[in-house]
Scaffold this motif. Sequence first.
Motif, mmCIF file in Angstrom:
data_model
loop_
_atom_site.group_PDB
_atom_site.id
_atom_site.type_symbol
_atom_site.label_atom_id
_atom_site.label_comp_id
_atom_site.label_asym_id
_atom_site.label_seq_id
_atom_site.Cartn_x
_atom_site.Cartn_y
_atom_site.Cartn_z
ATOM 1 N N GLY A 91 0.791 -1.232 0.000
ATOM 2 C CA GLY A 91 0.000 0.000 0.000
ATOM 3 C C GLY A 91 0.814 1.269 0.000
ATOM 4 N N ALA A 92 2.040 1.214 -0.481
ATOM 5 C CA ALA A 92 2.891 2.410 -0.496
ATOM 6 C C ALA A 92 2.306 3.484 -1.406
ATOM 7 C CB ALA A 92 4.303 2.056 -0.960
ATOM 8 N N CYS A 93 2.364 4.714 -0.949
ATOM 9 C CA CYS A 93 2.001 5.888 -1.735
ATOM 10 C C CYS A 93 3.299 6.637 -2.014
ATOM 11 C CB CYS A 93 1.020 6.768 -0.970
ATOM 12 S SG CYS A 93 -0.496 5.914 -0.511
ATOM 13 N N PHE A 94 3.686 6.703 -3.282
ATOM 14 C CA PHE A 94 5.023 7.156 -3.635
ATOM 15 C C PHE A 94 5.063 8.639 -3.988
ATOM 16 C CE2 PHE A 94 5.153 2.612 -4.455
ATOM 17 C CZ PHE A 94 6.387 2.247 -3.917
ATOM 18 N N GLY A 95 6.219 9.223 -3.746
ATOM 19 C CA GLY A 95 6.540 10.559 -4.202
ATOM 20 C C GLY A 95 7.878 10.527 -4.910
ATOM 21 N N GLU A 96 8.018 11.367 -5.921
ATOM 22 C CA GLU A 96 9.267 11.378 -6.700
ATOM 23 C C GLU A 96 10.191 12.485 -6.212
ATOM 24 O OE1 GLU A 96 11.422 13.140 -10.309
ATOM 25 O OE2 GLU A 96 9.264 13.466 -10.185
ATOM 26 N N ASP A 97 11.452 12.158 -6.075
ATOM 27 C CA ASP A 97 12.463 13.115 -5.651
ATOM 28 C C ASP A 97 13.709 12.893 -6.484
ATOM 29 O OD1 ASP A 97 13.974 14.976 -4.303
ATOM 30 O OD2 ASP A 97 14.175 13.829 -2.458
ATOM 31 N N SER A 98 13.970 13.833 -7.401
ATOM 32 C CA SER A 98 15.125 13.705 -8.312
ATOM 33 C C SER A 98 15.134 12.361 -9.018
ATOM 34 C CB SER A 98 16.433 13.916 -7.538
ATOM 35 O OG SER A 98 16.511 15.221 -7.032
ATOM 36 N N GLY A 99 13.981 11.939 -9.483
ATOM 37 C CA GLY A 99 13.872 10.691 -10.234
ATOM 38 C C GLY A 99 13.640 9.459 -9.388
ATOM 39 N N HIS A 100 13.909 9.529 -8.086
ATOM 40 C CA HIS A 100 13.733 8.386 -7.193
ATOM 41 C C HIS A 100 12.291 8.302 -6.703
ATOM 42 C CE1 HIS A 100 18.052 7.405 -6.562
ATOM 43 N NE2 HIS A 100 18.213 8.685 -6.844
ATOM 44 N N GLU A 101 11.724 7.101 -6.716
ATOM 45 C CA GLU A 101 10.400 6.880 -6.140
ATOM 46 C C GLU A 101 10.565 6.486 -4.669
ATOM 47 O OE1 GLU A 101 7.652 7.572 -7.444
ATOM 48 O OE2 GLU A 101 8.104 7.738 -9.589
ATOM 49 N N LYS A 102 10.051 7.329 -3.776
ATOM 50 C CA LYS A 102 10.157 7.084 -2.341
ATOM 51 C C LYS A 102 8.765 6.828 -1.769
ATOM 52 C CE LYS A 102 14.104 10.212 -1.692
ATOM 53 N NZ LYS A 102 14.608 11.389 -0.936
ATOM 54 N N PRO A 103 8.618 5.795 -0.921
ATOM 55 C CA PRO A 103 7.333 5.606 -0.251
ATOM 56 C C PRO A 103 7.126 6.701 0.791
ATOM 57 C CG PRO A 103 8.939 4.038 0.591
ATOM 58 C CD PRO A 103 9.609 4.768 -0.542
ATOM 59 N N LEU A 104 6.107 7.527 0.609
ATOM 60 C CA LEU A 104 5.864 8.642 1.522
ATOM 61 C C LEU A 104 4.993 8.222 2.702
ATOM 62 C CD1 LEU A 104 5.253 11.548 -1.013
ATOM 63 C CD2 LEU A 104 7.392 10.835 0.075
ATOM 64 N N TRP A 105 4.011 7.350 2.448
ATOM 65 C CA TRP A 105 3.179 6.789 3.512
ATOM 66 C C TRP A 105 2.485 5.553 2.950
ATOM 67 C CZ3 TRP A 105 1.329 10.564 0.338
ATOM 68 C CH2 TRP A 105 0.017 10.449 -0.133
ATOM 69 N N PHE A 106 1.783 4.818 3.825
ATOM 70 C CA PHE A 106 1.143 3.578 3.425
ATOM 71 C C PHE A 106 -0.346 3.614 3.761
ATOM 72 C CE2 PHE A 106 5.540 2.493 3.552
ATOM 73 C CZ PHE A 106 5.721 1.448 2.657
ATOM 74 N N MET A 107 -1.176 3.223 2.792
ATOM 75 C CA MET A 107 -2.618 3.102 2.985
ATOM 76 C C MET A 107 -3.195 2.408 1.760
ATOM 77 S SD MET A 107 -3.946 6.991 2.079
ATOM 78 C CE MET A 107 -5.623 6.510 1.721
ATOM 79 N N GLU A 108 -4.407 1.891 1.871
ATOM 80 C CA GLU A 108 -5.058 1.341 0.693
ATOM 81 C C GLU A 108 -5.269 2.452 -0.319
ATOM 82 O OE1 GLU A 108 -8.564 -0.861 1.367
ATOM 83 O OE2 GLU A 108 -7.691 -2.168 2.899
ATOM 84 N N ASN A 109 -4.886 2.208 -1.567
ATOM 85 C CA ASN A 109 -4.999 3.265 -2.580
ATOM 86 C C ASN A 109 -5.188 2.646 -3.953
ATOM 87 O OD1 ASN A 109 -2.255 3.332 -4.211
ATOM 88 N ND2 ASN A 109 -1.704 2.970 -2.059
ATOM 89 N N THR A 110 -5.711 3.452 -4.851
ATOM 90 C CA THR A 110 -5.905 3.010 -6.231
ATOM 91 C C THR A 110 -4.883 3.611 -7.179
ATOM 92 O OG1 THR A 110 -7.493 4.807 -6.579
ATOM 93 C CG2 THR A 110 -8.379 2.670 -5.895
ATOM 94 N N ASP A 111 -4.127 4.580 -6.698
ATOM 95 C CA ASP A 111 -3.113 5.227 -7.527
ATOM 96 C C ASP A 111 -1.886 5.502 -6.661
ATOM 97 O OD1 ASP A 111 -1.537 6.659 -9.232
ATOM 98 O OD2 ASP A 111 -3.022 8.170 -9.739
ATOM 99 N N PRO A 112 -0.944 4.583 -6.610
ATOM 100 C CA PRO A 112 0.199 4.727 -5.694
ATOM 101 C C PRO A 112 1.108 5.908 -6.008
ATOM 102 C CG PRO A 112 0.544 2.894 -7.208
ATOM 103 C CD PRO A 112 -0.874 3.341 -7.392
ATOM 104 N N TYR A 113 0.981 6.481 -7.203
ATOM 105 C CA TYR A 113 1.844 7.600 -7.561
ATOM 106 C C TYR A 113 1.157 8.956 -7.398
ATOM 107 C CZ TYR A 113 4.744 3.906 -9.512
ATOM 108 O OH TYR A 113 5.498 2.782 -9.670
ATOM 109 N N ASN A 114 -0.126 8.952 -7.117
ATOM 110 C CA ASN A 114 -0.874 10.208 -6.918
ATOM 111 C C ASN A 114 -2.004 9.966 -5.928
ATOM 112 O OD1 ASN A 114 0.095 12.312 -9.130
ATOM 113 N ND2 ASN A 114 0.018 10.298 -10.115
#
Length: 842
Positions: free
Chosen positions: A477-500
């Motif tokens: 359930g990772a929700c990702f954020g991009e930082d200089s090209g790297h995908e970092k897990p910002l927080w975890f929850m049930e989601n339908t769009d892990p990148y937004n």
Amino acid sequence: MLHSPTMNRILSNPHKLLQYRISKQVIYPRRTFLKGAISNDDNAVSPDVPGSVRVVIGGGGIVGASVAYHLAERGWTDVTLLEQGRLTCGTTWHAVGLIGQVRDTLSTTKLMGYSRQLYNKLEKEYGVGLKECGSITVAQTSDRMTLLRRSHAIAKAAGVESTLVTRSEIQNLCKWIRTDDVEGGLWIPGDGALTAPDLAMAYSKAAKSKGVKILEGVQVKRIDTTNGQVSGVLTSHGDIRCEYFINCAGQWGRTLGQMSDPPVNIPQHPLEHFYIVSQPIEGLDRMMPVVRDYDGLIYAREWSGGIMTGGFEPMGKPVFGEAIPDKFEFQLLPEDWDHFQVLMDGILNRFPILETTQIRQFVNGPESFTPDNTWNVGESAEIKNYFVTTGMGSNGIAASGGLGRHMAELITGEATSINLSSVDVKRHAIQQGDTHNLAERCAEVISRYRLRYPDDQYKTARGLIVSPLHSKLLMAGACFGEDSGHEKPLWFMENTDPYNAARGTFGKPSWLEPVRAEYMACKAGVGVFDVSCFTKIEIKGDEVNEALQALTCSNISTNQGEVTKTAMLNTRGGFELVCDVITASNNSFILLCPSTQKFRCMTWVRRHVPQTVEVKDISDMYAGLHLIGGLSINVLSDFTDSRVAINQDNQPSSQVVSIGHTKNIIILRQDLAGVMGTTVLIPLEGATEVYDMLMANGDKFGIQNAGHHTLRLLQTENSYPQWLKDFSSRDTPLVTGMADMIDYQKEHFIGKEAITAASKKPDACIICLELEGFNVEEDPWVWGGEPIYSDEAIAGSVSSTGFNFSKNTVLCMGAVSIPGDKLKDRSFRVDVSGKTYKAVLK
């Protein structure tokens, strides 16, 4: 009368009739700005390039001319500016020339303010078409008004006169615009517009008068290097030996970056940018304010009795692909009325007069944008003394003065006036320079007027650099954020769009409750953070001990297994980077630092160690996990091959262990987010096995995945400043509260003299404040950039934020211009989108 299918479609939409009302006498009004060549020998058939100079500037647009001017002002006149065509012929000549002062942060607002004052001076000396007509930004929604109140607060702190205005006041300021659909606006009387090519010519003439050589019709073919440093430039008219090269080539900047060995990574891409110019309108005031309607995606200014208006569409059109034509000089791109339609809708909504006004010209000219919609500025990672100032993204005219000064300060070795670490060209990953990725991302980036919330993520060009555990984290359930090209897990929850996954808001963030659970796991059990993105650098060799002692301000232990948290300083005592140094074995060390520091770290270390010392990026060889919580060590201690000895005094340490089938795992006990924790560096091939084993064994200890938002909240809670968020190369360890890492007893380290002198008179510090009276559910949130006041005077601004879950209130970190020993008796307030809160020191 019969019409073609295309005409029938256009007739069905009256807005599209506008394109059929274009004057038959299509002219290029921007061409008339140019006042002739300014090369040193206007009559020369073939430019005479010098054999040797100190500095070569590549590019004769607004930025290159400003850099030349600011170098000359500092007495650096052994400078040659090379322009492959004619001055301003790329993008500057068709620039609209808007001068807006207020930006998202206090530092960039001050940069724009310097530019604005400089333009006053150049107007008096040379004439740059400056009009102090003011600007009005209108808001159609309550969220946009929240942003305008924030801008008003920043303007006030920066000393920029501004006023929040009502609908009727907007109408009085500019009678030509529709106002019945707006909620309010922001009036800045000192804003205005100028003639961009005239400004570039003013810079150039002033620089030339002091001895700078300006050559037109000279193309840069290659930048030569010797021992990793600029040594010369090969041009179409001969070779020039030089010490410094500055890439100010605008839309050609990325291409020029490839003309060296090694090539310089400058991620940017040109996009089509559109505006129209109307015929004169009877009664239109020459001093009509600049109008910005971000919700309508448009801007407008008066031009020659008519209205010049354009904007930034939701999805742009990349242009030129792999290469920009060398001779694309004073040229425009083909009209595209269909693509312009979304802007036309906004234009006609805000300026009804244009429904019946003939249009003189449709302008489509290229502008370059970067993957994160900021600039590319600073010294390159690849070549010493190779500097970059490109990727202006339609901000080059307004920012040229401040950027020219900043570059001159960097090159001459002065302390910089403004913190621009966030736009350092070294922030980019190599993958971000790929042409396809750039075209895709920059087409989205151009939508700069679209309402963006603090947690918004770009949707395109994602997944460029992912963790070895990426698929595991996705399933968790990772929700990702991009930082200089790297995908970092910002927080975890049930989601339908892990990148937004975030919900757009300026209020309480949608991730706060999931992060609360992660935070509590770190307090009562164990939080597991994927930090595979962190930079890992191996440095070894016979002279490595002496080299590291000279590079770092701490005493680096040579005892195998010990870990030293330290910093590398510049000659002014400011940070170049912060890192953990692991003593792996005799004459072998591993450096750990954040992902955004990779190229900065590699560059700084390689330029300051002997050639006998090997410096190798091993980031892709390991996955990384932080385990934070009182029970974190228990998760590891159940594995028989990984009994981790904890020092009684809880000092940082490391050891190499095996878990399952995976050998050579590095376990570190170190300071994480202001508390002791455990870092696990896992060889790539064993990453998923070890992660699964840790999660399974940790279940009985309350283990839980946690993201970088939780890590940041833990850091803020412990008043632990973050590199590039809370401090930069302009700050010293004395300001950040890290003075204890300095070993003044060491005979020598870079920056020792400066930091020793600074220790006698520190003039600033980073503080953590807790807001009082803040309504978590209703008030606009603190996102960073908000002004901090002390005893009614501006003292600094918020750089990062946190949350106190026990008190249910917001925490703010920021640097203030007050010595640490003077804080006790001071009072503080924070202005959050126009509402002031009392703040107490943590």
